[in-house]
Design a protein around this motif. Structure first.
Motif, mmCIF file in Angstrom:
data_model
loop_
_atom_site.group_PDB
_atom_site.id
_atom_site.type_symbol
_atom_site.label_atom_id
_atom_site.label_comp_id
_atom_site.label_asym_id
_atom_site.label_seq_id
_atom_site.Cartn_x
_atom_site.Cartn_y
_atom_site.Cartn_z
ATOM 1 N N ASN A 133 21.701 10.687 69.870
ATOM 2 C CA ASN A 133 22.708 11.739 69.728
ATOM 3 C C ASN A 133 22.294 12.748 68.671
ATOM 4 N N ASN A 134 21.777 12.234 67.541
ATOM 5 C CA ASN A 134 21.320 13.129 66.469
ATOM 6 C C ASN A 134 20.169 14.006 66.942
ATOM 7 N N GLU A 135 19.252 13.392 67.710
ATOM 8 C CA GLU A 135 18.100 14.135 68.218
ATOM 9 C C GLU A 135 18.546 15.236 69.184
ATOM 10 N N MET A 136 19.530 14.892 70.059
ATOM 11 C CA MET A 136 20.038 15.891 71.005
ATOM 12 C C MET A 136 20.741 17.023 70.266
ATOM 13 N N SER A 137 21.516 16.679 69.199
ATOM 14 C CA SER A 137 22.217 17.700 68.416
ATOM 15 C C SER A 137 21.220 18.602 67.717
ATOM 16 N N LEU A 138 20.161 17.995 67.161
ATOM 17 C CA LEU A 138 19.143 18.773 66.468
ATOM 18 C C LEU A 138 18.430 19.701 67.442
ATOM 19 N N THR A 139 18.088 19.191 68.627
ATOM 20 C CA THR A 139 17.417 20.016 69.637
ATOM 21 C C THR A 139 18.296 21.200 70.031
ATOM 22 N N ALA A 140 19.591 20.927 70.241
ATOM 23 C CA ALA A 140 20.524 21.999 70.621
ATOM 24 C C ALA A 140 20.613 23.043 69.508
ATOM 25 N N ALA A 141 20.664 22.568 68.249
ATOM 26 C CA ALA A 141 20.757 23.498 67.116
ATOM 27 C C ALA A 141 19.492 24.346 66.996
ATOM 28 N N LEU A 142 18.332 23.702 67.182
ATOM 29 C CA LEU A 142 17.066 24.443 67.111
ATOM 30 C C LEU A 142 16.960 25.474 68.227
ATOM 31 N N ASP A 143 17.381 25.079 69.433
ATOM 32 C CA ASP A 143 17.353 26.010 70.565
ATOM 33 C C ASP A 143 18.268 27.200 70.302
ATOM 34 N N ALA A 144 19.476 26.910 69.788
ATOM 35 C CA ALA A 144 20.432 27.981 69.496
ATOM 36 C C ALA A 144 19.872 28.910 68.427
ATOM 37 N N GLY A 145 19.248 28.334 67.392
ATOM 38 C CA GLY A 145 18.671 29.135 66.316
ATOM 39 C C GLY A 145 17.532 30.009 66.804
ATOM 40 N N ARG A 146 16.714 29.465 67.710
ATOM 41 C CA ARG A 146 15.590 30.217 68.256
ATOM 42 C C ARG A 146 16.087 31.401 69.090
ATOM 43 N N GLU A 147 17.116 31.156 69.902
ATOM 44 C CA GLU A 147 17.673 32.229 70.739
ATOM 45 C C GLU A 147 18.288 33.324 69.880
ATOM 46 N N THR A 148 18.982 32.915 68.815
ATOM 47 C CA THR A 148 19.583 33.897 67.910
ATOM 48 C C THR A 148 18.510 34.746 67.248
ATOM 49 N N SER A 149 17.453 34.096 66.794
ATOM 50 C CA SER A 149 16.356 34.815 66.146
ATOM 51 C C SER A 149 15.693 35.803 67.109
ATOM 52 N N MET A 150 15.496 35.375 68.362
ATOM 53 C CA MET A 150 14.872 36.261 69.360
ATOM 54 C C MET A 150 15.783 37.444 69.683
ATOM 55 N N ALA A 151 17.107 37.193 69.746
ATOM 56 C CA ALA A 151 18.058 38.279 70.033
ATOM 57 C C ALA A 151 18.073 39.285 68.888
ATOM 58 N N VAL A 152 17.988 38.805 67.642
ATOM 59 C CA VAL A 152 17.930 39.694 66.482
ATOM 60 C C VAL A 152 16.680 40.572 66.569
ATOM 61 N N GLY A 153 15.552 39.947 66.919
ATOM 62 C CA GLY A 153 14.311 40.712 67.083
ATOM 63 C C GLY A 153 14.426 41.773 68.171
ATOM 64 N N LEU A 154 15.101 41.441 69.250
ATOM 65 C CA LEU A 154 15.304 42.384 70.351
ATOM 66 C C LEU A 154 16.134 43.584 69.887
ATOM 67 N N LEU A 155 17.200 43.314 69.120
ATOM 68 C CA LEU A 155 18.050 44.392 68.600
ATOM 69 C C LEU A 155 17.283 45.254 67.594
ATOM 70 N N MET A 156 16.422 44.625 66.779
ATOM 71 C CA MET A 156 15.604 45.384 65.821
ATOM 72 C C MET A 156 14.714 46.376 66.556
ATOM 73 N N MET A 157 14.112 45.914 67.638
ATOM 74 C CA MET A 157 13.194 46.748 68.409
ATOM 75 C C MET A 157 13.956 47.840 69.168
ATOM 76 N N ARG A 158 15.077 47.439 69.775
ATOM 77 C CA ARG A 158 15.824 48.366 70.627
ATOM 78 C C ARG A 158 16.474 49.489 69.832
ATOM 79 N N PHE A 159 17.037 49.159 68.677
ATOM 80 C CA PHE A 159 17.804 50.152 67.905
ATOM 81 C C PHE A 159 17.133 50.536 66.590
ATOM 82 N N ARG A 160 15.880 50.057 66.392
ATOM 83 C CA ARG A 160 15.130 50.359 65.167
ATOM 84 C C ARG A 160 15.949 49.992 63.918
ATOM 85 N N LEU A 161 16.409 48.753 63.888
ATOM 86 C CA LEU A 161 17.227 48.255 62.788
ATOM 87 C C LEU A 161 16.435 47.298 61.917
#
Length: 202
Positions: A133-161
């Motif tokens: 359960n801990n491993e699944m929670s950690l994997t989910a958290a890491l996946d969520a963090g990675r997606e958030t980081s990629m979305a931030v990068g996309l917004l930086m590129m798109r809007f020059r932020l």
């Protein structure tokens, strides 16, 4: 949680009906709920239907052996299992361990052996379940963090932020939609990937 929900359940599987009755009597007296089966095929059906806390499997049975049954349980469920055998053979013990058994009992079984072994196997099964359960929670958290980081990068590129302003924009968007940042980020990435796969209009 009701008292009945606290009762641990054991599936007993052995082609020796007298031994099966003895094990059931001892474990029921100790407060466990018991299901019994005299062959591997019936045991598999009971296991998948009832999802016991633990399965105690005789290794040597006609038809589907305890090892074959363990393989099915491992692939088709998360039910922990331990083995019961008339052979005190180190090679069999090693094989049982490779199959993922949480315990091993040698026949003849007496009450003084049975209850401590069952208790220890259940404790080990609980530890393994918690780790999963801990491993699944950690994997989910890491996946969520990675997606958030990629979305931030996309917004930086798109809007020059800057990274800070891009994250703020993502957070504001999630608040206005009353959704988690990770959900908004995932949707944003999906839309971006979809737009990249669209053929350019001439």
């Amino acid at each position: 949680m009701t008292a009945s929900e606290n009762v641990r359940s054991i599936l007993l599987v052995d082609d020796d009906e007298m031994l099966l009755a003895y094990l059931a009597e001892v474990l029921q007296f100790a407060g466990f709920q018991i299901w019994s089966a005299t062959n591997g095929q019936d045991a598999l059906q009971v296991a998948l239907d009832q999802e016991p806390s633990l399965a105690l499997l005789d290794i040597n049975m006609p038809g589907m052996s305890g090892l074959e049954l363990a393989r099915h349980l491992r692939h088709e469920s998360a039910i922990p299992f331990m083995f019961l055998s008339s052979l005190d053979d180190m090679e069999i013990v090693k094989q049982a361990t490779r199959y993922g058994a949480v315990g091993y009992l040698v026949k003849p079984v007496n009450q003084s052996q049975l209850l401590p072994a069952i208790t220890a196997a259940l404790a080990r099964a609980d530890d393994i379940r918690q780790l999963r359960n801990n491993e699944m929670s950690l994997t989910a958290a890491l996946d969520a963090g990675r997606e958030t980081s990629m979305a931030v990068g996309l917004l930086m590129m798109r809007f020059r932020l800057t990274r800070h302003l891009a994250f703020q924009k993502l957070r504001d968007q999630s608040r206005s939609q009353r959704r988690k940042i990770s959900e908004v980020a995932k949707e944003m990435l999906t839309q971006h990937e979809s737009s990249l796969s669209q053929p350019e209009k001439s």
